[in-house]
Design a protein around this motif. Sequence first.
Motif, PDB file in Angstrom:
ATOM      1  N   TYR A 184      49.466  41.747  39.449  1.00 45.94           N
ATOM      2  CA  TYR A 184      48.507  40.811  40.044  1.00 45.94           C
ATOM      3  C   TYR A 184      47.959  39.856  38.989  1.00 45.94           C
ATOM      4  O   TYR A 184      47.858  38.648  39.230  1.00 45.94           O
ATOM      5  CB  TYR A 184      47.357  41.584  40.693  1.00 45.94           C
ATOM      6  CG  TYR A 184      46.139  40.718  40.949  1.00 45.94           C
ATOM      7  CD1 TYR A 184      46.136  39.765  41.965  1.00 45.94           C
ATOM      8  CD2 TYR A 184      45.003  40.840  40.147  1.00 45.94           C
ATOM      9  CE1 TYR A 184      45.032  38.964  42.178  1.00 45.94           C
ATOM     10  CE2 TYR A 184      43.893  40.044  40.362  1.00 45.94           C
ATOM     11  CZ  TYR A 184      43.908  39.104  41.372  1.00 45.94           C
ATOM     12  OH  TYR A 184      42.812  38.302  41.580  1.00 45.94           O
ATOM     13  N   MET A 221      54.675  39.848  46.451  1.00 52.37           N
ATOM     14  CA  MET A 221      53.933  38.882  45.646  1.00 52.37           C
ATOM     15  C   MET A 221      54.882  37.887  44.998  1.00 52.37           C
ATOM     16  O   MET A 221      54.599  36.680  44.944  1.00 52.37           O
ATOM     17  CB  MET A 221      53.125  39.613  44.575  1.00 52.37           C
ATOM     18  CG  MET A 221      52.256  38.708  43.724  1.00 52.37           C
ATOM     19  SD  MET A 221      50.731  38.234  44.530  1.00 52.37           S
ATOM     20  CE  MET A 221      49.722  39.679  44.194  1.00 52.37           C
ATOM     21  N   TYR A 227      43.346  39.626  45.680  1.00 47.96           N
ATOM     22  CA  TYR A 227      44.287  40.741  45.561  1.00 47.96           C
ATOM     23  C   TYR A 227      44.418  41.531  46.852  1.00 47.96           C
ATOM     24  O   TYR A 227      45.516  41.910  47.262  1.00 47.96           O
ATOM     25  CB  TYR A 227      43.841  41.659  44.419  1.00 47.96           C
ATOM     26  CG  TYR A 227      44.848  42.719  44.015  1.00 47.96           C
ATOM     27  CD1 TYR A 227      46.222  42.526  44.171  1.00 47.96           C
ATOM     28  CD2 TYR A 227      44.424  43.910  43.441  1.00 47.96           C
ATOM     29  CE1 TYR A 227      47.134  43.485  43.773  1.00 47.96           C
ATOM     30  CE2 TYR A 227      45.337  44.882  43.038  1.00 47.96           C
ATOM     31  CZ  TYR A 227      46.690  44.668  43.215  1.00 47.96           C
ATOM     32  OH  TYR A 227      47.593  45.623  42.825  1.00 47.96           O
TER      33      TYR A 227
END
Length: 594
Positions: free
Chosen positions: A400, A448, A487
């Motif tokens: 992240y 992601m 997140y």
Amino acid sequence: MTEVLRSIGQHEPRQTNHVNSPLRQSGLTSTATRKISYDQTLIPSWDRVLDIARSYLVYCDCQPLPLFHRQTFLRTLDERDPEIIYSILALALRYFSNPPLNDFDDIPTAAASYTEAARGLVTRRVLGGPVEISTLQSLCLLSIIEFTNGNIHQATIHSGLALDLARCANLALDPVSIQDDVAKEERRRCFWSICLLRRLHGEEVHILDFTSQDCLPRYPKSTGEAPNIDGLDPSGIEARIVRRMKDEGIVSYVLLLSETFSRTAAYVKRRGKPNNFPPWSPESEYSKIIALQMDGETRMPYTHRFKYANLDERTLEDLQSNRDYWGPWFLNQFMYHTILCLLNHPLLLSLVLRNHKSVIPEIFLQHSSDMLASHTTWILHFVRYFAEKGFKVSDPFLGYCVAVVATIELQLSFTEDAAIRKNKQERFKTCTNFVRDLGKEWPHMAKMAEKLEALNGAVEASYVPYAQAQNKTLLIDLSRFWEILDYSSSVSDTTNSLFGPSLYLGSTTRVPEVSNTSPLPQPTRIGSSHSTPRQTPRNSNFMAQNVSQNMDTGLLTTPVDPYDDQFSMLAENFFTQGQDFIRNPEDWFSTGNL
């Protein structure tokens, strides 16, 4: 999965025979008569369980949660409750290289089955008792698993339930009735793991809700070996500071910094919505978070700072054999730099500053530009370091952090300067590749990486150079940015929502957040003889030379958003950021580190 649920739900509750079971009772398991049934045939051979548990210690312990007492973990594993065994298998199986297991054909199927088995046992305990320390430990592991699978609702419920149970059970206190040091330490580790888990997932946890200021629970002990700094000059100021500062271990400083991160995550969730306090005001959340981070840094002993880590001298074996130290150490570094990247993200700052566009102090703009330049480069330095050393990163939170930097590098890459654009795109690619590699073990990191690629395509399609931007309307979809910067929302898979349509009102499709606006005139830049002077002097900007770092850095161009829409941005302003935040990206490591 259906087979597992049948095996849990269709048998009458029975008492487990712990005399012949590898899950016999001890001080870390239930002392009450068990009323929980489970299918032991789901568990592979005990030798294989131990192999997977060793993988847990290498790749999951303190990466990020310091959940178990490390020294006794393997020795007491056969004495722990079955839900712990299932949870560990479900989490650590991704790092096990010798499938299949029992009747399972692949690791995802086996992991899903173990997850369901653990959840069934935990649910029975919560509803019918007895709730034990193993219940909360399992909830933590299940929350990580669900979160990384994109099941945010389930993950939040698991961690929230663990938090509520910890509060009800007074887990924050060290009862005098417990004499066993291992049991006390594992209670502390469980409590702080719950707090860390909630904070990393963007939820604020206020410790004083559990206990008073005078009775704060001790931080868990750090088990890894910290760098040796005995070579310091004993007469030097650093050596005197080292002797004066109490070292509570690297895990404690991760926990301390996680409080700052949770406040930063809340700041991001507001999506740059402006208020009455500009970021340079002492009353702003920006300033309060910076102050909190600075205060935490004053408590960080020199032992754990970058300067004394001697990373360049460390071999892969050094890092791998001491992962219970380096795992938290890297997490601390990434969290530290990511907080400052988020606070000074050019997109967030642009939105925050909309109400103050005519009164922005230049020193603040210079400060934010320098902060952004430093801390994005630090994270990229670590990414390259991992690649050079061949070190396998197993903490998904680091992915992240790198994704945040990727969004910044992408935004700064859209410039008419070919050299800068090439460099930024290479940095963006480096970040995306790192996130994609983590996706081999963590599904939410794979998603992601896909979102970063989609963001790249969407922004590139919206980019029009200044020379071609006359009399055109430009669109920027900011929702793709929020999917990465926030997140908890970045990994959400609403198609697997826990809630039914009569209750959950969230959309199952992404709604673009865009605005139709007109491009700004070409700005005037010092040293650019072909630029057309801007008619509004309040929006002029200049380039400044930072002598100490030998780099060029510019100021953030003040955005103009006539619609005052927190979900959209004037495209020309968005791309202007890439023109203004110009800097030398190579190896700038003299400042800005812990």
